[in-house]
Design a protein around this motif. Structure first.
Motif, PDB file in Angstrom:
ATOM      1  N   GLY A  43      14.319 -49.720  20.673  1.00 33.78           N
ATOM      2  CA  GLY A  43      15.077 -50.832  20.116  1.00 33.78           C
ATOM      3  C   GLY A  43      14.884 -51.016  18.628  1.00 33.78           C
ATOM      4  N   THR A  44      14.193 -50.073  17.972  1.00 36.54           N
ATOM      5  CA  THR A  44      14.023 -50.158  16.522  1.00 36.54           C
ATOM      6  C   THR A  44      15.230 -49.595  15.793  1.00 36.54           C
ATOM      7  OG1 THR A  44      12.848 -48.036  16.472  1.00 36.54           O
ATOM      8  CG2 THR A  44      11.507 -50.051  16.664  1.00 36.54           C
ATOM      9  N   MET A  96      11.664 -31.879  20.904  1.00 38.54           N
ATOM     10  CA  MET A  96      11.972 -32.731  22.032  1.00 38.54           C
ATOM     11  C   MET A  96      12.392 -31.881  23.235  1.00 38.54           C
ATOM     12  SD  MET A  96      14.543 -35.999  22.204  1.00 38.54           S
ATOM     13  CE  MET A  96      15.947 -35.144  21.615  1.00 38.54           C
ATOM     14  N   ILE A  97      13.288 -30.931  23.006  1.00 42.84           N
ATOM     15  CA  ILE A  97      13.757 -30.088  24.100  1.00 42.84           C
ATOM     16  C   ILE A  97      12.635 -29.202  24.627  1.00 42.84           C
ATOM     17  CG2 ILE A  97      15.336 -28.179  24.670  1.00 42.84           C
ATOM     18  CD1 ILE A  97      16.667 -30.929  24.584  1.00 42.84           C
ATOM     19  N   PHE A 133      17.831 -39.795  29.496  1.00 44.74           N
ATOM     20  CA  PHE A 133      16.937 -40.923  29.256  1.00 44.74           C
ATOM     21  C   PHE A 133      17.592 -42.196  29.771  1.00 44.74           C
ATOM     22  CE2 PHE A 133      15.390 -37.945  26.053  1.00 44.74           C
ATOM     23  CZ  PHE A 133      14.025 -38.126  26.125  1.00 44.74           C
ATOM     24  N   ASN A 134      16.840 -42.943  30.588  1.00 43.37           N
ATOM     25  CA  ASN A 134      17.252 -44.255  31.096  1.00 43.37           C
ATOM     26  C   ASN A 134      18.628 -44.234  31.766  1.00 43.37           C
ATOM     27  OD1 ASN A 134      14.845 -45.027  30.030  1.00 43.37           O
ATOM     28  ND2 ASN A 134      15.649 -46.727  28.842  1.00 43.37           N
ATOM     29  N   VAL A 188      15.612 -40.390  16.506  1.00 41.89           N
ATOM     30  CA  VAL A 188      16.800 -41.146  16.914  1.00 41.89           C
ATOM     31  C   VAL A 188      16.638 -41.617  18.354  1.00 41.89           C
ATOM     32  CG1 VAL A 188      19.283 -40.974  17.394  1.00 41.89           C
ATOM     33  CG2 VAL A 188      18.355 -40.009  15.275  1.00 41.89           C
ATOM     34  N   VAL A 189      16.288 -40.695  19.249  1.00 43.42           N
ATOM     35  CA  VAL A 189      16.120 -41.056  20.664  1.00 43.42           C
ATOM     36  C   VAL A 189      15.024 -42.105  20.817  1.00 43.42           C
ATOM     37  CG1 VAL A 189      15.440 -40.205  22.949  1.00 43.42           C
ATOM     38  CG2 VAL A 189      17.017 -38.864  21.531  1.00 43.42           C
ATOM     39  N   LEU A 190      13.886 -41.898  20.163  1.00 42.95           N
ATOM     40  CA  LEU A 190      12.785 -42.854  20.255  1.00 42.95           C
ATOM     41  C   LEU A 190      13.204 -44.225  19.722  1.00 42.95           C
ATOM     42  CD1 LEU A 190       9.839 -43.325  21.022  1.00 42.95           C
ATOM     43  CD2 LEU A 190       9.215 -42.603  18.706  1.00 42.95           C
TER      44      LEU A 190
END
Length: 143
Positions: A113-114, A1-2, A10-11, A106-108
């Motif tokens: 929202g899963t 990811m990094i 994120f967001n 985890v981030v995904l």
């Protein structure tokens, strides 16, 4: 990811760190040392027990992220590095969850929202995912 995104947010809520220059804010080592010092001195029996089930202590945790609400995301460094579980601790150590998934999952999961983190605000996932890369004192948008 990094490797793909680098450090950033994120967001406008969930910050991810990297192992980079120790003088910048989103540095895994610096954030981990600060958090471990705080956690080591706190009576947090439930968190100690949860981490202890993996054979670790709060002093072993590696902080890889945080939120604008001061929640903290940690790796529990047990087993192969690409399979470390994540511990998310609510600000003030009021609540926590352990997620036995890799940090990108985890981030995904949080963004889609899963994966539900009961102390994350619902508006965190109300919009399409947006990542803003850390670039010194400013954050730059990445699509």
């Amino acid at each position: 990811m990094i490797e793909i995104y680098g450090p950033g947010c994120f967001n406008d809520f969930l910050w991810v760190y990297e192992n980079s220059r120790p003088d910048i804010w989103p540095n895994i080592g610096a954030r981990s040392r600060e958090s471990v010092e705080i956690l080591s001195g706190k009576p947090i029996p439930d968190i100690r027990s949860a981490v202890g089930r993996f054979g670790a202590t709060p002093g072993d945790l590696i902080q890889w992220g945080s939120t604008d609400n001061a929640d903290s995301l940690f790796w529990i460094p047990v087993g192969p590095g690409d399979r470390w579980p994540t511990l998310i601790i609510e600000a003030g150590q009021l609540d926590f969850i352990v997620i036995e998934s890799q940090s990108p999952a985890v981030v995904l999961g949080l963004l889609e929202g899963t994966l539900n983190c009961r102390f994350f605000p619902p508006e965190f996932r109300d919009s399409d995912p947006l990542f803003e890369r850390w670039s010194g004192d400013q954050v730059g948008e990445v699509s």
